[in-house]
Motif scaffolding. Structure first.
Motif, short mmCIF file in Angstrom:
data_model
loop_
_atom_site.label_atom_id
_atom_site.label_comp_id
_atom_site.label_asym_id
_atom_site.label_seq_id
_atom_site.Cartn_x
_atom_site.Cartn_y
_atom_site.Cartn_z
N UNK A 96 0.66 -0.97 -0.12
CA UNK A 96 -0.22 0.35 -0.39
C UNK A 96 1.21 1.69 -0.21
N UNK A 97 2.15 1.25 -0.51
CA UNK A 97 2.51 2.04 0.23
C UNK A 97 2.86 3.27 -1.62
N UNK A 98 2.44 2.34 -2.59
CA UNK A 98 2.20 3.27 -3.22
C UNK A 98 1.66 2.18 -4.72
N UNK A 99 0.47 3.39 -5.62
CA UNK A 99 -0.06 2.03 -6.55
C UNK A 99 0.43 1.24 -6.77
N UNK A 100 -0.42 -0.29 -7.05
CA UNK A 100 0.55 -0.83 -7.84
C UNK A 100 0.77 -1.13 -9.38
N UNK A 101 -0.66 -0.10 -10.43
CA UNK A 101 -0.43 -0.02 -11.35
C UNK A 101 1.29 0.68 -11.87
N UNK A 102 1.91 1.84 -10.36
CA UNK A 102 3.14 1.95 -11.19
C UNK A 102 4.25 0.83 -11.23
N UNK A 103 4.26 -0.07 -10.92
CA UNK A 103 5.19 -0.77 -11.28
C UNK A 103 5.44 -0.88 -12.53
N UNK A 104 4.61 -0.89 -13.45
CA UNK A 104 4.49 -0.06 -14.45
C UNK A 104 5.89 0.14 -15.38
N UNK A 105 6.03 1.00 -14.19
CA UNK A 105 7.13 2.33 -15.13
C UNK A 105 8.61 1.93 -14.57
N UNK A 106 8.41 1.27 -14.00
CA UNK A 106 10.17 0.29 -13.25
C UNK A 106 11.16 0.63 -14.35
N UNK A 112 10.02 -15.91 -24.77
CA UNK A 112 8.82 -17.17 -24.63
C UNK A 112 9.51 -17.81 -22.92
N UNK A 113 10.86 -16.83 -22.53
CA UNK A 113 10.74 -17.27 -21.10
C UNK A 113 10.29 -16.06 -19.73
N UNK A 114 9.66 -15.70 -20.17
CA UNK A 114 8.92 -14.99 -19.73
C UNK A 114 7.25 -15.79 -19.39
N UNK A 115 6.75 -16.30 -20.33
CA UNK A 115 5.35 -17.02 -21.11
C UNK A 115 6.12 -18.27 -19.79
N UNK A 116 7.33 -18.92 -19.76
CA UNK A 116 7.08 -20.12 -19.38
C UNK A 116 7.41 -20.23 -17.61
N UNK A 117 7.73 -18.81 -17.45
CA UNK A 117 8.02 -18.32 -16.30
C UNK A 117 6.00 -17.57 -15.38
N UNK A 118 6.23 -17.74 -16.21
CA UNK A 118 4.04 -17.24 -15.81
C UNK A 118 3.72 -18.14 -15.42
N UNK A 119 3.92 -19.14 -16.29
CA UNK A 119 2.85 -21.00 -15.47
C UNK A 119 3.24 -21.18 -14.77
N UNK A 120 4.65 -20.56 -14.46
CA UNK A 120 4.71 -21.29 -12.99
C UNK A 120 4.77 -21.05 -11.57
N UNK A 121 3.95 -19.32 -12.01
CA UNK A 121 3.68 -18.60 -10.68
C UNK A 121 2.26 -18.11 -10.99
N UNK A 122 1.22 -18.67 -10.03
CA UNK A 122 -0.30 -18.00 -10.16
C UNK A 122 -0.17 -16.79 -10.04
N UNK A 123 -1.04 -16.45 -11.28
CA UNK A 123 -1.96 -14.84 -10.26
C UNK A 123 -2.79 -15.22 -9.51
N UNK A 124 -2.59 -14.44 -8.31
CA UNK A 124 -3.27 -14.17 -7.09
C UNK A 124 -3.97 -13.35 -6.50
N UNK A 125 -3.56 -11.76 -6.99
CA UNK A 125 -3.34 -10.87 -6.78
C UNK A 125 -4.33 -9.97 -8.35
N UNK A 126 -3.77 -10.39 -9.68
CA UNK A 126 -3.91 -9.54 -10.34
C UNK A 126 -3.05 -9.30 -10.42
N UNK A 127 -2.56 -9.18 -12.21
CA UNK A 127 -1.09 -8.57 -12.77
C UNK A 127 -1.42 -7.11 -12.28
#
Lengths: 318, 298
Positions: free
Chosen positions: B96-106, B277-292
């Motif tokens: 809750x320190x800052x909006x989760x959406x801001x992660x896309x500015x990294x 391709x590697x991103x796709x493989x990685x995300x298959x192994x990590x459940x989306x729990x709180x929303x991307x």
């Protein structure tokens, strides 16, 4: 201003020690750190009066800068104390990242700067520190000229929010600025007005420049002497005001020519009003052992060098 | 300081399964963040995810909605190995320190989420810049000194990489903290055994690390950095050591790249981003729990 020279001389570092002691009483958030040079930095009185706010860090300057940054993060106003060499070059990256870039309210207080450290020799005689510190964004750089001004600068830094470098020295030195007035961070100080040439000086060279101006007066040359005690931010307005009248410039400092006060003034002139200029500074060399007086003479930063520089610049003046 | 003046944690999650769900989302964020800019440090970010999530959602007393630079009355955390900023940013955002959406500015121009953590643009949760290694323990010591002066009973946490311990300043600070009896510091070492050029033991071995910290006058604990239950218990134990007159360090065993099978256990993913391709493989192994977090608007 009217110059009154005190009958006694004192070292500028004692002005720092006195100012720090006074801050202990007036500012509960002021804390002090020292890297095993408490006596040399004249911090003993603060340590004795406020032991819980004094942090002895041992011979570990990198850690001292980080601890100071942490104290500042928590709202304290830390003053670090060690020799100028160990306050800057040794810990440049710590200052850069943990203090300057992080905008921490740390006051880096540095004694034994320059050649007037004397007999210890070049390992300790740093002549590059002003350059290193003024290059850092967010950093204020203050180089007072005598005991009174060092005390006033120390007091002023507690009221100034942001990273700052305070440079002073070891030798006993004439006291000629007011005890309670005349100092403001970022505001150049007129020592002697004149019309033929402006001498911009800082630190111990302000006194040498004042002496030079008296000698020049005997030759019929009317020199203006301005004390640039704040190298950064530079009082550009005062610089341009003075040179618009005198039309030629000498700078004088106990520092390398590269990166010092002369560089800063040259930049202002080049960008605004190019004029003949001479620099009195150490010219790209290390110092050596000797007495302060011997060293100032050998390395060309004595009264006679300021006089000679004025004579040279006047020949170039159109 | 009176207990009543202490900051209450915004969210204390005690259910280990819930913490694991948050960790899964943080890991997704990490790989997406570094993939999006084709740079950054996923390896130890993934390795420290369980620690960060446990620290921020279970252990620390902090107020994410009202960030205080001076941390008065609340626990403070310093990240000394600043290159693992992705895990910190994601954890801070979900706290809750800052909006989760801001992660896309990294790591992008004009972002508060610099490649290495910085204070200049005022990102809530960050108290000092880090990236040039070895400086965090000193800052933690300063904060700990201030808390002691102010009779503030809260704790100062700091995380280090194990390779980072090759920096001399760490040991200056270690000596200082012990000499000053700063028992309000809990340092953790991400003991994954890897650094950029290879295994720590090959690059510049740390020797008897437990013995080194002990010889410097610290309490030394060890834990499995992927066992959330163990993390909670070990840090509670560390907190109970307040009063020992010694700072405490926890040697935390982790695997670089934890959670993504082709990244785990190798130094090669220290500072390399996955391709599409590697991103796709990685995300298959990590459940989306709180929303991307959302993709940036084109």
């Amino acid at each position: 201003m009217e110059i009154t020279v005190s009958p006694e001389k004192k070292d500028t570092r004692s002005g720092f020690g006195q100012g720090l002691l006074e801050l202990g009483a007036s500012h509960p958030d002021v804390v002090a750190l020292c890297a095993d040079l408490t006596g040399s930095l004249k911090m003993n009185a603060f340590e004795k009066a406020y032991p819980e706010r004094f942090f002895q860090v041992g011979i570990a300057e990198a850690n001292m800068m980080g601890v100071a940054a942490g104290l500042a993060t928590a709202g304290k106003i830390p003053f670090t104390g060690t020799f100028a060499n160990f306050s800057t070059g040794r810990v440049y990256d710590q200052i850069r990242q943990s203090i300057a870039y992080s905008e921490k309210n740390v006051k880096i207080c540095a004694s034994h700067a320059g050649l007037t450290l004397g007999e210890d020799g070049a390992t300790h005689q740093i002549l590059e520190d002003i350059g290193m510190m003024k290059m850092l964004p967010n950093m204020t750089v203050v180089v007072p000229c005598d005991y009174n001004q060092t005390r006033l600068a120390t007091l002023a830094l507690a009221e100034h929010h942001g990273p700052a470098y305070l440079r002073f020295g070891r030798p006993s030195w004439p006291i000629f600025t007011p005890a309670e007035s005349g100092f403001q961070i970022g505001k150049a100080q007129l020592i002697k007005s004149g019309k033929d040439v402006t001498i911009f000086a800082t630190g111990h060279l302000v006194w040498k420049s004042y002496e030079a101006a008296k000698e020049l007066a005997a030759q019929g040359i009317d020199a203006e002497v301005i004390n640039i005690h704040t190298i950064k931010p530079l009082d550009i307005e005062a610089v341009l005001d003075s040179v618009s009248k005198t039309r030629c410039v000498v700078t004088a400092e106990e520092h390398q020519r590269n990166g010092g006060l002369g560089d800063s003034i040259a930049q202002v002139l080049a960008l605004n009003s190019p004029l003949p200029m001479q620099m009195v500074a150490v010219n790209d060399s290390f110092g050596e052992s000797g007495t302060p007086a011997q060293l100032m003479t050998k390395y060309g930063i004595d009264t006679a060098d300021v006089v000679a520089a004025v004579v040279r610049v006047l020949k170039r003046k159109k | 300081m009176e207990a009543a003046e202490m900051t209450s944690p915004m969210t204390t999650i005690t259910d280990v399964n819930e913490l694991k769900r948050i960790a899964s989302q943080v890991r997704r964020d990490i790989v997406r963040m570094v993939h999006a800019v084709n740079s950054g440090h996923p390896g130890a970010s993934l390795g420290c995810t369980d620690f960060f999530v446990t620290l921020y959602f279970n252990i620390m007393m902090h107020d994410a909605k009202h960030f205080k630079m001076d941390a008065k009355g609340e626990d403070a955390f310093f990240l000394s190995n600043g290159h693992i900023s992705p895990v910190w940013y994601s954890t801070l955002a979900h706290s809750g320190y800052f909006p989760v959406a801001e992660l896309n500015t990294f790591r992008k121009l004009n972002s508060r989420l610099q490649g290495h953590p910085a204070t200049e643009e005022g990102l809530p949760g960050i108290r000092i810049a880090s990236g040039s290694l070895g400086q965090g323990l000193s800052a933690a010591c300063g904060m700990a000194e201030a808390k002691r002066l102010d009779k503030d009973e809260s704790t100062v946490f700091v995380l280090h990489g194990d390779g980072e311990l090759q920096e001399g300043q760490i040991w200056e600070a270690a000596m200082y903290a012990a000499h000053r009896k700063l028992d309000n510091i809990i340092a953790t070492v991400d003991y994954n055994g890897r650094q950029i050029d290879g295994d720590v033991n090959d690059v510049m071995g740390l020797g008897d690390l437990k013995g080194k910290w002990a010889a410097f006058g610290w309490n030394v604990l060890e834990m499995d950095g992927h066992d959330i239950d163990a993390i909670i218990k070990t840090i509670e134990k560390a907190k109970a050591m307040r009063g020992s007159g010694k700072p405490t360090v926890i040697l935390m065993r982790t695997e670089m790249g934890q959670g993504v099978d082709f990244m785990v256990g190798s130094h090669k993913w220290h500072g390399v981003a996955p391709n599409d391709e590697q991103l796709k493989t990685a995300l298959l192994q990590l459940e989306e729990t709180l929303g991307d977090y959302p993709e940036p608007k084109k």
